[in-house]
Design an enzyme around this catalytic site. Structure first.
Site, short mmCIF file in Angstrom:
data_model
loop_
_atom_site.label_atom_id
_atom_site.label_comp_id
_atom_site.label_asym_id
_atom_site.label_seq_id
_atom_site.Cartn_x
_atom_site.Cartn_y
_atom_site.Cartn_z
N ARG A 96 -13.51 15.57 -17.05
CA ARG A 96 -11.47 15.77 -16.92
C ARG A 96 -11.49 16.37 -17.96
NH1 ARG A 96 -8.66 10.60 -15.25
NH2 ARG A 96 -7.16 10.83 -17.47
N ARG A 146 -17.14 10.34 -19.97
CA ARG A 146 -16.87 9.76 -17.96
C ARG A 146 -17.12 10.85 -17.22
NH1 ARG A 146 -11.24 8.13 -16.78
NH2 ARG A 146 -10.20 9.54 -17.31
N LYS A 180 -8.95 0.71 -15.42
CA LYS A 180 -7.97 0.79 -15.02
C LYS A 180 -8.56 0.82 -13.47
CE LYS A 180 -4.82 2.27 -17.03
NZ LYS A 180 -5.63 2.94 -18.00
N ARG A 219 -3.60 10.99 -26.38
CA ARG A 219 -3.43 10.09 -25.13
C ARG A 219 -3.22 8.69 -25.96
NH1 ARG A 219 -8.12 11.40 -21.32
NH2 ARG A 219 -7.18 9.67 -19.82
N ARG A 248 4.46 3.89 -17.58
CA ARG A 248 3.88 3.53 -18.76
C ARG A 248 4.59 4.19 -20.08
NH1 ARG A 248 -1.40 6.91 -16.30
NH2 ARG A 248 -1.77 7.65 -18.04
P1 AP5 Z 1 -11.65 4.30 -15.88
O1 AP5 Z 1 -11.89 3.52 -15.16
O2 AP5 Z 1 -11.92 5.73 -15.77
O3 AP5 Z 1 -10.66 4.12 -16.83
P2 AP5 Z 1 -9.03 4.16 -16.73
O4 AP5 Z 1 -8.52 2.97 -17.55
O5 AP5 Z 1 -8.80 4.61 -15.27
O6 AP5 Z 1 -8.82 5.57 -17.88
P3 AP5 Z 1 -7.59 7.40 -17.23
O7 AP5 Z 1 -8.24 7.89 -18.69
O8 AP5 Z 1 -9.11 7.59 -16.01
O9 AP5 Z 1 -6.68 6.85 -18.19
P4 AP5 Z 1 -5.14 7.06 -18.46
O10 AP5 Z 1 -4.73 6.38 -18.72
O11 AP5 Z 1 -5.03 8.25 -19.55
O12 AP5 Z 1 -5.39 8.68 -17.08
P5 AP5 Z 1 -4.28 8.56 -16.01
O13 AP5 Z 1 -5.57 9.67 -15.07
O14 AP5 Z 1 -3.57 7.34 -15.15
O15 AP5 Z 1 -13.13 4.01 -16.88
C1 AP5 Z 1 -13.30 4.99 -17.94
C2 AP5 Z 1 -14.86 5.30 -18.03
O16 AP5 Z 1 -15.88 4.23 -18.09
C3 AP5 Z 1 -15.63 5.87 -17.23
O17 AP5 Z 1 -16.58 6.62 -17.49
C4 AP5 Z 1 -16.53 4.23 -16.09
O18 AP5 Z 1 -17.43 4.46 -15.08
C5 AP5 Z 1 -16.78 3.85 -17.65
N1 AP5 Z 1 -16.50 2.29 -17.73
C6 AP5 Z 1 -15.35 1.54 -16.92
N2 AP5 Z 1 -15.56 0.22 -16.91
C7 AP5 Z 1 -16.44 0.08 -17.82
C8 AP5 Z 1 -17.55 -1.24 -19.14
N3 AP5 Z 1 -16.16 -2.11 -18.03
N4 AP5 Z 1 -18.21 -0.72 -18.86
C9 AP5 Z 1 -19.06 0.34 -19.18
N5 AP5 Z 1 -17.95 1.23 -19.05
C10 AP5 Z 1 -17.08 1.65 -18.42
O19 AP5 Z 1 -3.49 10.05 -16.47
C11 AP5 Z 1 -3.80 11.19 -17.08
C12 AP5 Z 1 -2.39 11.74 -17.39
O20 AP5 Z 1 -1.27 12.14 -16.16
C13 AP5 Z 1 -1.54 10.97 -18.64
O21 AP5 Z 1 -2.46 12.02 -19.97
C14 AP5 Z 1 0.20 11.61 -18.21
O22 AP5 Z 1 0.51 13.48 -18.74
C15 AP5 Z 1 -0.38 11.97 -16.66
N6 AP5 Z 1 0.44 10.75 -16.15
C16 AP5 Z 1 -0.16 9.72 -15.21
N7 AP5 Z 1 0.70 8.81 -15.00
C17 AP5 Z 1 1.59 8.88 -15.85
C18 AP5 Z 1 2.67 8.05 -15.33
N8 AP5 Z 1 2.97 6.80 -15.17
N9 AP5 Z 1 4.05 8.91 -16.64
C19 AP5 Z 1 3.63 9.53 -17.37
N10 AP5 Z 1 2.76 10.55 -17.13
C20 AP5 Z 1 1.84 10.67 -17.00
#
Ligand code: AP5
Length: 206
Positions: free
Chosen positions: A153, A127, A15, A164, A88
């Site tokens: 991270r 990552r 994403k 997660r 979420r």
């Molecule tokens: P990447 O693009 O980084 O993936 P992502 O979907 O953005 O993953 P995140 O881990 O950032 O999502 P998340 O939802 O867990 O974390 P968030 O920061 O929102 O890609 C991942 C890897 O794959 C990278 O290395 C990339 O290079 C590679 N890649 C990408 N596309 C590829 C492809 N097509 N092929 C091969 N490789 C590829 O949340 C973190 C924490 O914050 C949560 O756990 C929670 O505690 C809190 N939080 C955030 N939002 C909320 C909310 N709305 N409500 C409550 N808590 C929240």
């Protein structure tokens, strides 16, 4: 009307990578994860409250997140936005449905990133992030340039990744049905290459 796109899908589905790509097209990425990590780094009140949830792979309470989003949306009047990582939970989605019309917006489309759990673990354990620019890399699929110092991270350790994923299936996956019923859902195969996914998303959005 300014566009409002939601990116929904498990951690590591890509994403953030695609939201960063779309900034080239004038979209503003609103990543609740990035906002929270910055608050943790700066040791703000929000950061202090959020840290223990994030380290454990749990969701931060809805009230905190909803008030962050409300503020952000007010700042970004008339801009095309991507909500990356929000909503979420069902209560977050309901709060969004309430606040968007007040801001002259509606949800245009919810892009659902579909991917298997094992692939998520593989992606997240490889990552790496450039802390200066926030750019996301992967040690195998998209290695960082040699002159860039990257970091990993804290929540990208295998046991936290598994937690997660569990939280995603329990608390976030019900949003798939929620948006399907509203005819807003567009599922994509998130195990394709980043280029193919980007083209698919562009065709949906444009
Ligand atoms: P990447 O693009 O980084 O993936 P992502 O979907 O953005 O993953 P995140 O881990 O950032 O999502 P998340 O939802 O867990 O974390 P968030 O920061 O929102 O890609 C991942 C890897 O794959 C990278 O290395 C990339 O290079 C590679 N890649 C990408 N596309 C590829 C492809 N097509 N092929 C091969 N490789 C590829 O949340 C973190 C924490 O914050 C949560 O756990 C929670 O505690 C809190 N939080 C955030 N939002 C909320 C909310 N709305 N409500 C409550 N808590 C929240």
């Amino acid at each position: 009307m300014a566009k409002t796109i939601i990116f929904l899908g498990p951690p590591g589905a890509g994403k953030g990578t695609q939201a960063q790509n779309l900034t080239e097209k004038g979209f503003i990425q609103i990543s609740t994860g990035d906002i929270l990590r910055e608050a943790v780094r700066n040791e703000t009140e929000l950061g202090k409250k959020a840290k223990e949830y994030m380290d454990a792979g749990k969701l931060v309470p809805d009230e905190l997140i909803v008030s962050i989003i409300k503020e952000k949306l007010k700042e970004l009047e008339n801009k095309d936005i991507i909500l990356d990582g929000f909503p979420r939970t069902i209560p977050q989605a309901e709060a969004l449905d309430k606040m968007l019309p007040e801001l002259g917006r509606k949800v245009d489309v919810v892009i659902l990133f579909e991917i298997e759990d094992d692939e998520v673990v593989n992606r997240l354990s490889g990552r790496r992030i450039d802390p200066k620019t926030g750019k996301v890399y992967h040690v195998v699929y998209n290695p960082p340039p040699e002159n860039v110092d990257v970091i990993q991270r804290d929540d990208d350790k295998e046991e936290v990744i598994r937690k997660r994923l569990e939280v995603y299936h329990q608390q976030t996956a019900p949003l798939v049905e929620y948006y399907k019923e509203k005819n807003k859902l567009f599922p994509i195969n998130a195990s394709e290459s980043p280029d193919i996914i980007y083209k698919t998303i562009l065709s949906v959005i444009e």
